[in-house]
Scaffold this motif. Structure first.
Motif, PDB file in Angstrom:
ATOM      1  N   ASN A  54      -0.874  -9.441   5.101  1.00 36.00           N
ATOM      2  CA  ASN A  54      -1.222  -9.394   3.677  1.00 36.00           C
ATOM      3  C   ASN A  54      -2.523 -10.116   3.347  1.00 36.00           C
ATOM      4  O   ASN A  54      -2.944 -10.132   2.179  1.00 36.00           O
ATOM      5  N   SER A 113       0.831  -1.211   0.000  1.00 34.99           N
ATOM      6  CA  SER A 113       0.000   0.000   0.000  1.00 34.99           C
ATOM      7  C   SER A 113       0.860   1.254   0.000  1.00 34.99           C
ATOM      8  O   SER A 113       0.460   2.294  -0.528  1.00 34.99           O
ATOM      9  N   THR A 114       2.033   1.160   0.611  1.00 30.44           N
ATOM     10  CA  THR A 114       2.857   2.350   0.820  1.00 30.44           C
ATOM     11  C   THR A 114       3.198   3.121  -0.456  1.00 30.44           C
ATOM     12  O   THR A 114       3.038   4.339  -0.487  1.00 30.44           O
ATOM     13  N   PHE A 116      11.001  -9.048   0.923  1.00 30.29           N
ATOM     14  CA  PHE A 116      10.473 -10.079   1.831  1.00 30.29           C
ATOM     15  C   PHE A 116      11.616 -10.660   2.650  1.00 30.29           C
ATOM     16  O   PHE A 116      11.654 -11.844   2.928  1.00 30.29           O
ATOM     17  N   ARG A 128      -5.412  -9.177   3.897  1.00 30.93           N
ATOM     18  CA  ARG A 128      -6.427  -8.241   3.408  1.00 30.93           C
ATOM     19  C   ARG A 128      -6.525  -8.233   1.875  1.00 30.93           C
ATOM     20  O   ARG A 128      -7.555  -7.916   1.317  1.00 30.93           O
ATOM     21  N   LYS A 138       3.677   0.776  11.897  1.00 27.19           N
ATOM     22  CA  LYS A 138       5.063   0.672  11.442  1.00 27.19           C
ATOM     23  C   LYS A 138       6.041   1.268  12.467  1.00 27.19           C
ATOM     24  O   LYS A 138       7.253   1.268  12.236  1.00 27.19           O
ATOM     25  N   ASP A 190      10.220  -8.065  -5.276  1.00 27.09           N
ATOM     26  CA  ASP A 190       9.806  -9.402  -4.862  1.00 27.09           C
ATOM     27  C   ASP A 190       8.549  -9.889  -5.581  1.00 27.09           C
ATOM     28  O   ASP A 190       7.896  -9.123  -6.308  1.00 27.09           O
TER      29      ASP A 190
END
Ligand code: GLP
Length: 241
Positions: free
Chosen positions: A161, A36-37, A137, A163, A199, A65
């Protein structure tokens, strides 16, 4: 490491675009990220391409990744993500873009990926950060001298993840292919964005923690040219304001 603290996600995306703008030039090699970032930054890159005609024909990209086992056209493959959120909107030739492959002979794919990156070093590597301090990752415990490799995803990362997979009624894949920490550290410049309270712990480890494989991102303290853009929520555990 230069740390820039901004108010919120929107401002973080703006600042990131200001940094990125210098690299949107012919011949540059961009290291790109998913999650999302970077979405806010990618929107600004698309807007800039549409308004100002920034040309991507001679820009090459390497993504960090990819999940193991997802077909390219799976909605949640990072290949699809990059096409939907950036590549399809900026006129970049398909052959200029590289996303590691999570299909076929994985060892060979990883070896080839590092070879390609060694041949055209990344000018700026964009990064998000996982709640456990992972970049790409590279989960806790990943050796600092790792090249592109196959990794098991932690339960935390798979939970974070979920979601993206929930509405498809699917599980998060258990493995991924990722640039290693050595691959990431070889980039000439690094731009990491982190926003939101979830975060905060990872950001503390990244900026103020000991350089330790327990927080993979902390290795960036040893990188010669890293900019970290955080919002106030992500910076709330930092001692030095
Ligand atoms: C994912 C990706 C990372 C990303 C991180 C944070 O698992 N592999 O590259 O930086 O997790 O994701 P988000 O930006 O959605 O918080």
């Amino acid at each position: 490491m230069k740390v820039i603290v901004v108010k919120d996600y929107e401002e973080a995306s703006q600042k990131a675009f200001e940094v990125m703008k210098d690299y949107l030039k012919p011949g540059k090699v961009l290291g790109l990220a998913t999650g999302s970032t970077p979405l806010g930054l990618y929107k600004l890159m698309i807007e800039d391409h549409e308004k100002n005609g920034t040309d991507y024909k001679d820009i090459h990209t390497y993504n960090l990744d990819e999940y193991v086992g997802l077909p390219l056209n799976h909605r949640e493959s990072y290949y699809s993500f990059m096409h939907a959120n950036l590549f399809d909107h900026i006129g970049i030739p398909e052959e200029n873009t590289h996303v590691p492959s999570g299909l076929g002979d994985l060892e060979e794919n990883c070896r080839r990926y590092d070879e390609m990156i060694a041949d055209e070093p990344v000018d700026i590597q964009l990064l998000g950060i996982g709640a456990d301090g992972h970049i790409g990752f590279n989960e806790p415990g990943t050796p600092f001298d790792s090249g592109t490799h196959v990794t098991d995803l932690t339960e935390q990362t798979r939970k974070d993840n979920l979601r993206f997979f929930k509405d498809l009624g699917e599980e998060v894949p258990t493995q991924a292919v990722t640039m290693g920490l050595k691959t990431i550290m070889a980039a000439r410049n690094v731009l990491l964005i982190a926003t939101g309270e979830n975060k905060a712990e990872a950001v503390k480890g990244l900026i103020e923690g000991p350089v330790s494989t327990e927080c993979a991102a902390s290795v960036l303290q040893q990188h010669p040219s890293t900019i970290v853009i955080i919002d106030e929520a992500a910076g709330k555990l930092l001692e030095k304001k």
